[in-house]
Design a protein around this motif. Structure first.
Motif, PDB file in Angstrom:
ATOM      1  N   PRO A   1       0.810  -1.227   0.000  1.00 30.93           N
ATOM      2  CA  PRO A   1       0.000   0.000   0.000  1.00 30.93           C
ATOM      3  C   PRO A   1       0.837   1.267   0.000  1.00 30.93           C
ATOM      4  N   GLN A   2       2.130   1.180   0.404  1.00 32.05           N
ATOM      5  CA  GLN A   2       2.967   2.368   0.452  1.00 32.05           C
ATOM      6  C   GLN A   2       3.702   2.618  -0.874  1.00 32.05           C
ATOM      7  N   ALA A   3       3.477   1.743  -1.878  1.00 31.64           N
ATOM      8  CA  ALA A   3       4.187   1.918  -3.141  1.00 31.64           C
ATOM      9  C   ALA A   3       3.815   3.254  -3.769  1.00 31.64           C
ATOM     10  N   PRO A   4       4.749   3.868  -4.505  1.00 31.24           N
ATOM     11  CA  PRO A   4       4.492   5.193  -5.072  1.00 31.24           C
ATOM     12  C   PRO A   4       3.228   5.250  -5.914  1.00 31.24           C
ATOM     13  N   ILE A   5       2.956   4.145  -6.607  1.00 33.67           N
ATOM     14  CA  ILE A   5       1.804   4.176  -7.509  1.00 33.67           C
ATOM     15  C   ILE A   5       0.500   4.354  -6.727  1.00 33.67           C
ATOM     16  N   HIS A   6       0.479   3.916  -5.487  1.00 31.48           N
ATOM     17  CA  HIS A   6      -0.768   4.007  -4.727  1.00 31.48           C
ATOM     18  C   HIS A   6      -0.883   5.296  -3.934  1.00 31.48           C
ATOM     19  N   THR A   7       0.190   6.119  -3.882  1.00 32.02           N
ATOM     20  CA  THR A   7       0.144   7.270  -2.987  1.00 32.02           C
ATOM     21  C   THR A   7      -0.008   8.596  -3.701  1.00 32.02           C
ATOM     22  N   HIS A   8       0.280   8.669  -5.000  1.00 34.86           N
ATOM     23  CA  HIS A   8       0.263   9.991  -5.626  1.00 34.86           C
ATOM     24  C   HIS A   8      -1.097  10.358  -6.205  1.00 34.86           C
ATOM     25  N   VAL A   9      -1.362   9.884  -7.418  1.00 34.84           N
ATOM     26  CA  VAL A   9      -2.533  10.402  -8.114  1.00 34.84           C
ATOM     27  C   VAL A   9      -3.693   9.399  -8.093  1.00 34.84           C
ATOM     28  N   VAL A  10      -3.368   8.140  -7.774  1.00 37.25           N
ATOM     29  CA  VAL A  10      -4.406   7.112  -7.846  1.00 37.25           C
ATOM     30  C   VAL A  10      -5.541   7.367  -6.857  1.00 37.25           C
ATOM     31  N   PRO A  11      -5.261   7.773  -5.607  1.00 36.19           N
ATOM     32  CA  PRO A  11      -6.387   7.997  -4.685  1.00 36.19           C
ATOM     33  C   PRO A  11      -7.371   9.026  -5.224  1.00 36.19           C
ATOM     34  N   ARG A  12      -6.834  10.058  -5.888  1.00 36.15           N
ATOM     35  CA  ARG A  12      -7.754  11.058  -6.416  1.00 36.15           C
ATOM     36  C   ARG A  12      -8.629  10.455  -7.515  1.00 36.15           C
ATOM     37  N   TYR A  13      -7.987   9.664  -8.427  1.00 38.49           N
ATOM     38  CA  TYR A  13      -8.783   9.008  -9.460  1.00 38.49           C
ATOM     39  C   TYR A  13      -9.877   8.161  -8.840  1.00 38.49           C
ATOM     40  N   LEU A  14      -9.487   7.372  -7.857  1.00 43.25           N
ATOM     41  CA  LEU A  14     -10.439   6.418  -7.304  1.00 43.25           C
ATOM     42  C   LEU A  14     -11.556   7.135  -6.564  1.00 43.25           C
ATOM     43  N   ASN A  15     -11.205   8.231  -5.839  1.00 44.78           N
ATOM     44  CA  ASN A  15     -12.219   8.854  -5.002  1.00 44.78           C
ATOM     45  C   ASN A  15     -13.066   9.856  -5.764  1.00 44.78           C
ATOM     46  N   ASP A  16     -12.432  10.629  -6.635  1.00 48.16           N
ATOM     47  CA  ASP A  16     -13.138  11.785  -7.179  1.00 48.16           C
ATOM     48  C   ASP A  16     -13.610  11.600  -8.613  1.00 48.16           C
ATOM     49  N   SER A  17     -13.116  10.560  -9.311  1.00 50.40           N
ATOM     50  CA  SER A  17     -13.415  10.517 -10.738  1.00 50.40           C
ATOM     51  C   SER A  17     -14.913  10.425 -11.029  1.00 50.40           C
ATOM     52  N   PRO A  18     -15.727   9.683 -10.291  1.00 50.52           N
ATOM     53  CA  PRO A  18     -17.145   9.678 -10.634  1.00 50.52           C
ATOM     54  C   PRO A  18     -17.763  11.068 -10.512  1.00 50.52           C
ATOM     55  N   LYS A  19     -17.336  11.835  -9.467  1.00 50.29           N
ATOM     56  CA  LYS A  19     -17.854  13.184  -9.296  1.00 50.29           C
ATOM     57  C   LYS A  19     -17.357  14.098 -10.417  1.00 50.29           C
TER      58      LYS A  19
ATOM     59  N   THR B   1     -12.005   3.877 -17.601  1.00 49.85           N
ATOM     60  CA  THR B   1     -12.487   4.656 -18.734  1.00 49.85           C
ATOM     61  C   THR B   1     -12.336   6.143 -18.467  1.00 49.85           C
ATOM     62  N   SER B   2     -12.632   6.561 -17.238  1.00 48.10           N
ATOM     63  CA  SER B   2     -12.531   7.989 -16.947  1.00 48.10           C
ATOM     64  C   SER B   2     -11.091   8.460 -17.064  1.00 48.10           C
ATOM     65  N   VAL B   3     -10.138   7.631 -16.616  1.00 47.97           N
ATOM     66  CA  VAL B   3      -8.731   8.023 -16.748  1.00 47.97           C
ATOM     67  C   VAL B   3      -8.356   8.126 -18.219  1.00 47.97           C
ATOM     68  N   LEU B   4      -8.753   7.122 -18.990  1.00 47.38           N
ATOM     69  CA  LEU B   4      -8.335   7.090 -20.394  1.00 47.38           C
ATOM     70  C   LEU B   4      -9.024   8.155 -21.225  1.00 47.38           C
ATOM     71  N   ALA B   5     -10.324   8.331 -20.998  1.00 48.93           N
ATOM     72  CA  ALA B   5     -11.077   9.179 -21.912  1.00 48.93           C
ATOM     73  C   ALA B   5     -11.292  10.573 -21.374  1.00 48.93           C
ATOM     74  N   SER B   6     -11.013  10.806 -20.100  1.00 54.28           N
ATOM     75  CA  SER B   6     -11.260  12.140 -19.581  1.00 54.28           C
ATOM     76  C   SER B   6      -9.978  12.810 -19.102  1.00 54.28           C
ATOM     77  N   TYR B   7      -9.294  12.197 -18.122  1.00 53.33           N
ATOM     78  CA  TYR B   7      -8.071  12.824 -17.610  1.00 53.33           C
ATOM     79  C   TYR B   7      -6.988  12.852 -18.683  1.00 53.33           C
ATOM     80  N   ARG B   8      -6.916  11.783 -19.454  1.00 52.26           N
ATOM     81  CA  ARG B   8      -5.913  11.733 -20.516  1.00 52.26           C
ATOM     82  C   ARG B   8      -6.565  11.783 -21.875  1.00 52.26           C
ATOM     83  N   GLY B   9      -7.622  12.574 -21.989  1.00 50.71           N
ATOM     84  CA  GLY B   9      -8.438  12.556 -23.203  1.00 50.71           C
ATOM     85  C   GLY B   9      -7.657  12.885 -24.460  1.00 50.71           C
ATOM     86  N   PHE B  10      -6.825  13.961 -24.388  1.00 53.10           N
ATOM     87  CA  PHE B  10      -6.080  14.357 -25.585  1.00 53.10           C
ATOM     88  C   PHE B  10      -5.049  13.309 -25.950  1.00 53.10           C
ATOM     89  N   ASP B  11      -4.418  12.777 -24.915  1.00 52.58           N
ATOM     90  CA  ASP B  11      -3.456  11.696 -25.145  1.00 52.58           C
ATOM     91  C   ASP B  11      -4.104  10.547 -25.911  1.00 52.58           C
TER      92      ASP B  11
END
Lengths: 158, 93, 109, 177
Positions: free
Chosen positions: D109-127, D136-146
């Protein structure tokens, strides 16, 4: 026209099935894309009676349960052959003439033969089927069979 | 109890794989690949139920479709590929 | 009632697993390609059908069940077409089925 | 269960190495992809499994067969001993294994991948995005242009490949006549 409508309905049902969310925007997007696909299919001229045989859907309800029981019976026979230590197989090829007249009927017959374990349609041409059977009796049972009659009744008036 | 089914399917998978490895003809391998596809599709659905997330079936549907597409690609290739053309064959699909 | 459905579903699942194994055993026991196809179709029809049926009974009347039904229909339509294409391609490529009249002990490879 | 599947994959790989008929290799490669996708599902990475199944088992089988159409079906025997290639493969493999030693422990749980941006994706992305699925929200919304750029590139290259192969095939048919 009616095929276009029914194709859109089927595609839309498929969309709902995969999405599982019933919000206004998502449902509208699904409906829009299914109608668009139906229009494309119409432009590509793949939308016809053969590709989308809704006229058979009622009779299918009586044919499929019978086919299901057939499948279970023959699958049980084949399983017994597989588990028999002596492996009593007698592979046989038979040729015979199916009595269907429409393409859909012929395809249904060929697929039904293949679907029942123990027999496989190797070649399906208009006037002749080549069937490979795991046992001799099984292969010869395909000639003028109950299945043949039922499929002919199933395809109805072409 | 879902575990029983998964174990049974794994055994079946191993047998199908054995046939794929043994061959001897390419068609045996294609048939075995088809069986592997079917079995792993079932396995997938069963895993979904075991882990209490049966929504995995979308993936199983994709598997099923791909299995068919893959088999047809291989077979069409065999009919028209470089291992010899069958001249009198008429393409129906 | 729920218990009854549960029992039925377990019977289906176990039977489905059993038939899947039987089909793949047949895939290894049968002497030539065409007979192996018959064995594989046991897995494709009865094995898969029973497993899916058992899981449907577990799912109850939900979207999951509809998806399982769709999966079953997909296999029902697609697997014979694939099997037929396979058999036809094998025959067109000159793979002769070993027929009953031949010496049963001669194994083809 | 994952162990069993991984063992099966290893068996498939050895069968592929020993096989000189390239069709058989393609077919075995399809089997490998199916097994890999099942492993990924067992690891709870459904979206990656979806990609593996469609790209590995579906698309690459078709592409490899298309490539085989233009070449021969049998692998030619090696004229000289592939020692350099072997050395390069071993070196790359060793480097990858060495790199994997530096990774955090599995599901730490302390790995970098779980501490930086992932909690925000998991908690706030539906809102924030209104998309039900997090991936899908990460791929099509946060990284939409990518994703848009990626899709454009893939589509263009696919269209280019199809155009090239088409022409080649037609000219071959003409030369046969």
């Amino acid at each position: 026209m009616i095929y276009g409508l029914s194709l859109s309905a089927c595609l839309f049902a498929f969309w709902l099935l995969l999405s599982g969310y019933f919000e206004a925007f998502l449902v509208a997007a699904g409906a829009g894309s299914s109608v668009a696909v139906a229009l494309f299919a119409h432009r590509m001229k793949v939308l016809d009676r053969e590709g989308h045989p809704i006229h058979l859907s009622l009779r299918a309800l009586t044919y499929w349960p019978w086919l299901g029981i057939e499948i279970i019976k023959s699958a049980w026979n084949v399983s017994r052959i597989i588990l028999d230590p002596k492996l009593p197989i007698s592979p046989t090829l038979v040729r015979f003439k199916p009595s269907q007249r429409t393409i859909v009927g012929l395809v249904t017959h060929a697929n039904s033969i293949t679907l029942t374990p123990g027999t496989i349609t190797v070649e399906a041409n208009e006037g002749e089927f080549l069937v490979h059977g795991l046992t001799k009796t099984g292969a010869q049972g395909c000639i003028d069979s109950e299945m043949d009659r039922r499929v002919t009744r199933f395809e109805g008036r072409a | 109890m879902f575990a029983t089914v998964i174990i049974a399917l794994l055994i079946a998978l191993a047998f199908a794989l054995l046939r794929a490895v043994l061959g001897p003809t390419v068609f045996d391998r294609v048939q075995a690949a088809n069986s592997v596809g079917t079995i792993s599709m079932l396995l997938l659905v069963a895993i979904g139920f075991l882990t209490d997330r049966p929504d995995f079936e979308d993936l199983a549907i994709v598997y099923g479709l791909l299995n068919v597409v893959g088999t047809f690609a291989v077979l069409k290739f065999f009919r028209h590929g470089d291992l010899g053309h069958s001249a009198d064959e008429t393409e129906t699909s | 009632m729920a218990g009854l459905v549960d029992i039925a579903s377990w019977i289906c699942l176990v039977a489905g697993g059993f038939f899947s194994i039987v089909g793949t055993i047949g895939l290894n026991r049968m002497p030539d390609f065409f007979t192996r196809m018959h064995a594989a179709s046991v897995t494709d029809t009865l094995g898969a059908g029973l497993v899916l049926l058992g899981l449907m009974l577990q799912a109850g009347w939900t979207l999951v069940m509809v998806k399982l039904v769709f999966l079953g229909l997909l296999m029902f339509f697609a697997s014979p077409a694939a099997a037929h294409a396979l058999a036809k391609a094998a025959l067109a490529r000159g793979l002769k089925p070993r027929l009953h009249e031949e010496d049963p002990s001669s194994k083809r490879s | 269960m994952i162990d069993v599947l991984l063992t099966m994959m290893a068996v498939v790989v050895f069968a592929m190495i020993n096989q000189r008929n390239l069709f058989a290799v393609v077919v075995l490669g399809g089997i490998y992809s199916f097994l890999m996708a099942t492993v990924l599902v067992a690891l709870d990475a459904v979206d990656v499994a979806m990609t593996e199944a469609s790209v590995g088992a579906g698309l690459s089988t078709v592409l490899l067969l298309g490539a085989l159409y233009l070449t021969k079906g049998e692998e030619v025997t090696e004229v000289r001993r592939p020692l350099i290639a072997l050395a390069v493969s071993i070196a790359v493999g060793a480097a990858l294994v060495y790199g994997s030693l530096g990774l955090p422990a599995f599901s730490d749980p302390q790995a970098p991948i779980h501490t930086h941006v992932v909690p925000r994706y998991l908690n706030d992305s539906p809102k924030e995005t209104g998309v039900p699925n997090v991936v899908t929200s990460v791929l099509a919304s946060y990284r939409g242009f990518d994703t848009l750029g990626e899709t454009t590139v893939v589509f263009t290259s696919g269209a280019g490949v199809i155009a090239l192969l088409r022409r080649r095939r037609r000219s071959r048919e003409e030369s046969e006549k």
